[in-house]
Design an enzyme around this catalytic site. Structure first.
Site, PDB file in Angstrom:
ATOM      1  N   ASP A  88      67.195  89.712   8.503  1.00 62.09           N
ATOM      2  CA  ASP A  88      65.673  88.911   8.189  1.00 62.09           C
ATOM      3  C   ASP A  88      66.072  87.659   7.410  1.00 62.09           C
ATOM      4  O   ASP A  88      67.078  86.709   6.715  1.00 62.09           O
ATOM      5  CB  ASP A  88      65.456  89.898   6.925  1.00 62.09           C
ATOM      6  CG  ASP A  88      65.359  89.789   5.643  1.00 62.09           C
ATOM      7  OD1 ASP A  88      66.512  89.352   5.374  1.00 62.09           O
ATOM      8  OD2 ASP A  88      64.785  91.002   5.352  1.00 62.09           O
ATOM      9  N   SER A  89      65.054  86.457   6.923  1.00 67.39           N
ATOM     10  CA  SER A  89      64.968  85.274   6.456  1.00 67.39           C
ATOM     11  C   SER A  89      65.220  85.490   5.256  1.00 67.39           C
ATOM     12  O   SER A  89      64.814  84.435   4.728  1.00 67.39           O
ATOM     13  CB  SER A  89      64.227  84.465   7.588  1.00 67.39           C
ATOM     14  OG  SER A  89      62.791  85.182   7.311  1.00 67.39           O
ATOM     15  N   GLY A  90      64.341  86.010   4.961  1.00 66.15           N
ATOM     16  CA  GLY A  90      63.962  86.294   2.681  1.00 66.15           C
ATOM     17  C   GLY A  90      62.423  86.226   3.123  1.00 66.15           C
ATOM     18  O   GLY A  90      61.938  85.720   1.978  1.00 66.15           O
ATOM     19  N   GLY A  91      62.206  85.324   3.867  1.00 64.68           N
ATOM     20  CA  GLY A  91      60.819  85.156   4.199  1.00 64.68           C
ATOM     21  C   GLY A  91      59.991  85.864   3.613  1.00 64.68           C
ATOM     22  O   GLY A  91      58.592  86.024   2.416  1.00 64.68           O
ATOM     23  N   PHE A  92      59.720  87.725   4.228  1.00 67.63           N
ATOM     24  CA  PHE A  92      58.488  88.229   3.998  1.00 67.63           C
ATOM     25  C   PHE A  92      59.161  88.755   2.308  1.00 67.63           C
ATOM     26  O   PHE A  92      58.072  89.748   1.798  1.00 67.63           O
ATOM     27  CB  PHE A  92      58.942  89.450   5.004  1.00 67.63           C
ATOM     28  CG  PHE A  92      58.168  91.494   4.581  1.00 67.63           C
ATOM     29  CD1 PHE A  92      56.799  90.299   5.101  1.00 67.63           C
ATOM     30  CD2 PHE A  92      58.708  91.601   4.112  1.00 67.63           C
ATOM     31  CE1 PHE A  92      56.018  91.663   4.492  1.00 67.63           C
ATOM     32  CE2 PHE A  92      58.061  93.194   4.042  1.00 67.63           C
ATOM     33  CZ  PHE A  92      57.033  93.439   4.065  1.00 67.63           C
ATOM     34  N   ASP A 149      59.876  82.703   8.311  1.00 69.65           N
ATOM     35  CA  ASP A 149      58.591  82.786   8.165  1.00 69.65           C
ATOM     36  C   ASP A 149      57.610  83.052   6.675  1.00 69.65           C
ATOM     37  O   ASP A 149      58.299  82.904   5.557  1.00 69.65           O
ATOM     38  CB  ASP A 149      58.691  83.375   9.593  1.00 69.65           C
ATOM     39  CG  ASP A 149      58.383  84.485   9.327  1.00 69.65           C
ATOM     40  OD1 ASP A 149      59.350  85.291   8.538  1.00 69.65           O
ATOM     41  OD2 ASP A 149      57.688  85.675  10.381  1.00 69.65           O
ATOM     42  N   GLN A 175      53.411  85.664  15.065  1.00 68.24           N
ATOM     43  CA  GLN A 175      52.804  85.883  13.966  1.00 68.24           C
ATOM     44  C   GLN A 175      50.957  85.844  14.440  1.00 68.24           C
ATOM     45  O   GLN A 175      50.987  85.768  16.133  1.00 68.24           O
ATOM     46  CB  GLN A 175      52.818  84.541  13.448  1.00 68.24           C
ATOM     47  CG  GLN A 175      53.609  85.164  11.607  1.00 68.24           C
ATOM     48  CD  GLN A 175      54.129  86.206  11.613  1.00 68.24           C
ATOM     49  OE1 GLN A 175      52.695  87.352  11.244  1.00 68.24           O
ATOM     50  NE2 GLN A 175      55.049  86.848  10.221  1.00 68.24           N
ATOM     51  N   GLY A 215      54.437  90.559  11.092  1.00 69.57           N
ATOM     52  CA  GLY A 215      53.035  90.553  10.641  1.00 69.57           C
ATOM     53  C   GLY A 215      52.722  91.674  10.678  1.00 69.57           C
ATOM     54  O   GLY A 215      51.174  91.971  10.573  1.00 69.57           O
ATOM     55  N   ASP A 275      63.545  98.222  12.533  1.00 73.69           N
ATOM     56  CA  ASP A 275      64.268  98.561  11.420  1.00 73.69           C
ATOM     57  C   ASP A 275      63.142  99.156  10.251  1.00 73.69           C
ATOM     58  O   ASP A 275      62.067  98.690  10.318  1.00 73.69           O
ATOM     59  CB  ASP A 275      65.077  97.367  10.822  1.00 73.69           C
ATOM     60  CG  ASP A 275      63.948  95.999   9.935  1.00 73.69           C
ATOM     61  OD1 ASP A 275      63.283  96.066  10.653  1.00 73.69           O
ATOM     62  OD2 ASP A 275      64.043  96.778   8.930  1.00 73.69           O
ATOM     63  N   CYS A 292      70.015 121.105  15.075  1.00 72.19           N
ATOM     64  CA  CYS A 292      70.620 119.337  14.801  1.00 72.19           C
ATOM     65  C   CYS A 292      71.744 119.886  14.659  1.00 72.19           C
ATOM     66  O   CYS A 292      72.411 120.576  13.594  1.00 72.19           O
ATOM     67  CB  CYS A 292      69.737 118.574  13.505  1.00 72.19           C
ATOM     68  SG  CYS A 292      70.925 117.163  13.234  1.00 72.19           S
ATOM     69  N   CYS A 295      74.243 117.079  12.501  1.00 77.64           N
ATOM     70  CA  CYS A 295      74.211 116.630  11.937  1.00 77.64           C
ATOM     71  C   CYS A 295      75.541 116.998  10.682  1.00 77.64           C
ATOM     72  O   CYS A 295      74.965 118.619  10.836  1.00 77.64           O
ATOM     73  CB  CYS A 295      73.349 116.020  11.192  1.00 77.64           C
ATOM     74  SG  CYS A 295      72.155 116.638   9.441  1.00 77.64           S
ATOM     75  N   CYS A 353      73.331 119.785   8.255  1.00 81.31           N
ATOM     76  CA  CYS A 353      72.415 120.943   9.264  1.00 81.31           C
ATOM     77  C   CYS A 353      73.748 121.598   9.665  1.00 81.31           C
ATOM     78  O   CYS A 353      73.261 122.807   9.189  1.00 81.31           O
ATOM     79  CB  CYS A 353      71.679 120.783  10.041  1.00 81.31           C
ATOM     80  SG  CYS A 353      70.102 119.473   9.881  1.00 81.31           S
ATOM     81  N   HIS A 393      71.135 112.991   7.459  1.00 83.67           N
ATOM     82  CA  HIS A 393      69.726 113.666   8.593  1.00 83.67           C
ATOM     83  C   HIS A 393      68.910 113.074   8.779  1.00 83.67           C
ATOM     84  O   HIS A 393      68.764 112.942  10.144  1.00 83.67           O
ATOM     85  CB  HIS A 393      69.699 114.689   7.946  1.00 83.67           C
ATOM     86  CG  HIS A 393      68.650 116.129   8.787  1.00 83.67           C
ATOM     87  ND1 HIS A 393      68.809 116.460   9.485  1.00 83.67           N
ATOM     88  CD2 HIS A 393      67.052 115.048   8.629  1.00 83.67           C
ATOM     89  CE1 HIS A 393      67.961 116.853   9.951  1.00 83.67           C
ATOM     90  NE2 HIS A 393      66.938 116.063   9.976  1.00 83.67           N
TER      91      HIS A 393
END
Lengths: 376, 376
Positions: free
Chosen positions: A93-97, A147, A190, A217, A267, A305, A307, A310, A336
């Site tokens: 990410d850009s760091g902005g958020f 942003d 945005q 956003g 994400d 499952c 994994c 499980c 899991h």
């Protein structure tokens, strides 16, 4: 293997899409869920284990990494992939958020954001130019524009002004990114929950031109209904032939709804964070392993499952190690949860490819409605 | 695979021995180091990873398991092996040592020990008979006699009285254990640092008859010199054809010295505990990863080590994740430390088998004396 970044749409089902993103570091099957590796680690997991869940790509946080260990240090160590021992693609990410949500003493101007570190109070400056430089030092495969976004609810005027600032920063990000074959730069739409602003933002981004487009956003407190309301139209403002990334989403039902509406990438910290607090996600919904009803339950979290959690451990064991504050609790539940998320993505991809997404989604909701089965 | 417990001595070099313990759950190569899985987990490790380090057996703590999750609960879940997903042999201690060091409000009588739980303050009683019952419920392969030992320094009278109580408890443990094919019961020699008491204890135990013999009451604050002083004679009081287990030892140089003196088995929390506090063990001694000198060091902890930590990660990364309090720090350092310990045991076994233990030990001390290499 390809030397450049590319996206191939393979099938659609309604608004939903499935495809492949090619990068020099490997393919990303879409719709894709990206586990979050904030500080150069997906918490409680080894990278091989993250890959074993089926993840094709993970996300790193520019804000955290620039503060500790520092982007220059990561670069000296050969870049983020080598530093954290993950050879598949990484999106940063850009760091902005995060600078707006985590840092102290923020000052926002046209030029960028001055802030103090939450780690040691030191002063820093982030702008489109510095964010591009930091993400280049990290060596990420998919770079995000710098942003800004206001927390919702906000006045339409505030949202519009913020969006237009982000669009000017998008141009500066594009200019600063330059020409980096094999690396992609994504623009971020945005405009809050206002259709006209979303459309204006999408047009501004496409006039600049990006390798992919994020819907920013959202997932900032507006609720699922409002988010889906935006996703009912916003992806349609973006080019069909470029990947669409919904940032910071979400719960399994958020993911399903976003994919139905044409999102290709997502994400979220939720599966890993939940794993560390004793929350497991299964097709039947959420299981709180600290609940006493699990203490004598020999069954796994999810009978179906595959994994390692499980396959190897009872709910009774998971309850015990959670109560005893043992690290294996977070390790197994995170594994899991990430496995479940990736299985969900695989199911969505297969359903879209087969043109049976509606049936898949109906089954998804039906199983959740049954709820977790109580022990007999 | 065998259906019974057995020990085969394969070679000796001076007082040192190498051999094989056969159990229905697999072979244990001796000298063996047993990682400690106190609360049904070797902290920060998955069982497959513990096995990958080369561990043939691990240790569980009766005191902790009886309090949480409870021995009856573990039995209902199919026993400790199934509960914690470890199919190789498990040795359980008797609870005697830990009840005296961890529990509150202890009251010691001829019958046993009444105490309150450190977890929730509840009242409990441990005796030879209850300890045997609890270890049977856990399903451990090697069961330890219930014993008692005073912290050193103590008067010789106190040590003698305590030892004789433990010998009476050893007889009661033997009687209560009964006949359990495939499971072993080990007696525990006491007697502090007094040769005559050690000899008396060894004779008392052999008169009862056990499948193996532990040297107890060391590593309780007496120092390496005093411990080696006892080990210079005490193993010689024990039968040649039965395994000898030194409880709670130790640092790598403690282990080497004990093996030189005829010890076959050891356990210690040190490699795993150190891993969680940023301490790594290497052939060149201890490395404190939180030290700032590692922050730009691209080298692994140990250039020659083949563990996943050293194959995949720089000291700079390990320093970063330790400082950032990330779980992967404890996961990787614990793996490395357990791997190093098992490599040391393999080296000792090979050296004894080849009759070159003196050369191996000289090399061991020479590399430690060099110390950790500073970055250039």
């Amino acid at each position: 293997m390809t030397t450049r970044f590319d996206f191939t749409l393979q099938a659609t089902d309604g608004a939903a899409r499935t495809g492949i993103i090619d990068t020099p570091r490997g393919q990303i099957r879409t719709p894709a869920f990206m586990p979050v590796g904030t500080a150069a680690t997906v918490k409680a997991m080894l990278p091989d284990s993250v890959a074993a869940t089926g993840a094709d790509i993970l996300l790193g946080n520019t804000y955290h990494l620039m503060l500790r260990p520092g982007a220059e240090r990561v670069a000296r160590m050969g870049g983020l992939h080598r530093f954290m021992n993950w050879q598949k693609p990484i999106l940063t990410d850009s760091g902005g958020f995060q600078v707006m949500s985590l840092a102290g003493l923020r000052k926002l101007t046209e030029e960028g954001v001055t802030f103090s570190s939450h780690v040691d109070g030191s002063k820093h400056f982030l702008s489109p130019e510095t964010s591009m430089q930091i993400q280049k030092l990290l060596g990420s495969d998919i770079v995000m524009c710098f942003d800004e976004c206001p927390a919702l609810p906000a006045t339409e005027e505030a949202v519009a002004a913020s969006m237009r600032l982000s669009m000017r920063w998008a141009q500066r990000s594009r200019d600063a990114f330059g020409d980096r074959p094999g690396h992609a730069l994504f623009g971020i739409m945005q405009g809050g929950v206002t259709r006209e602003l979303r459309e204006e933002s999408a047009e501004a981004l496409q006039a600049i031109g990006f390798d992919g487009y994020a819907v920013g956003g959202l997932a900032v407190g507006e609720g699922q209904e409002a988010m889906f309301g935006v996703l009912d139209y916003a992806p349609g403002f973006l080019p069909v032939d470029r990947p669409r990334y919904l940032m910071g989403v979400g719960k399994p039902d958020d993911i399903v709804g976003a994919v139905q509406r044409g999102i290709d990438m997502m994400d979220c910290v939720l599966p890993s964070r939940s794993g560390r607090t004793g929350q497991a996600w299964t097709p039947r919904g959420q299981v709180n392993i600290k609940n006493a009803r699990h203490q004598d339950d020999p069954r796994p979290l999810d009978e179906d499952c595959t994994c390692p959690c499980c396959r190897g451990y009872s709910r009774a064991y998971l309850h015990h190690v959670f109560r005893a504050k043992e690290m294996i609790s977070g390790m197994l539940l995170t594994w899991h949860n990430l496995h479940y998320y990736q299985q969900l993505m695989a199911g969505l991809r297969d359903a879209i490819a087969a043109g049976r997404l509606d049936a898949f989604v109906a089954e998804f909701h039906a199983r959740r409605a049954e709820g977790d089965i109580e022990p007999v």
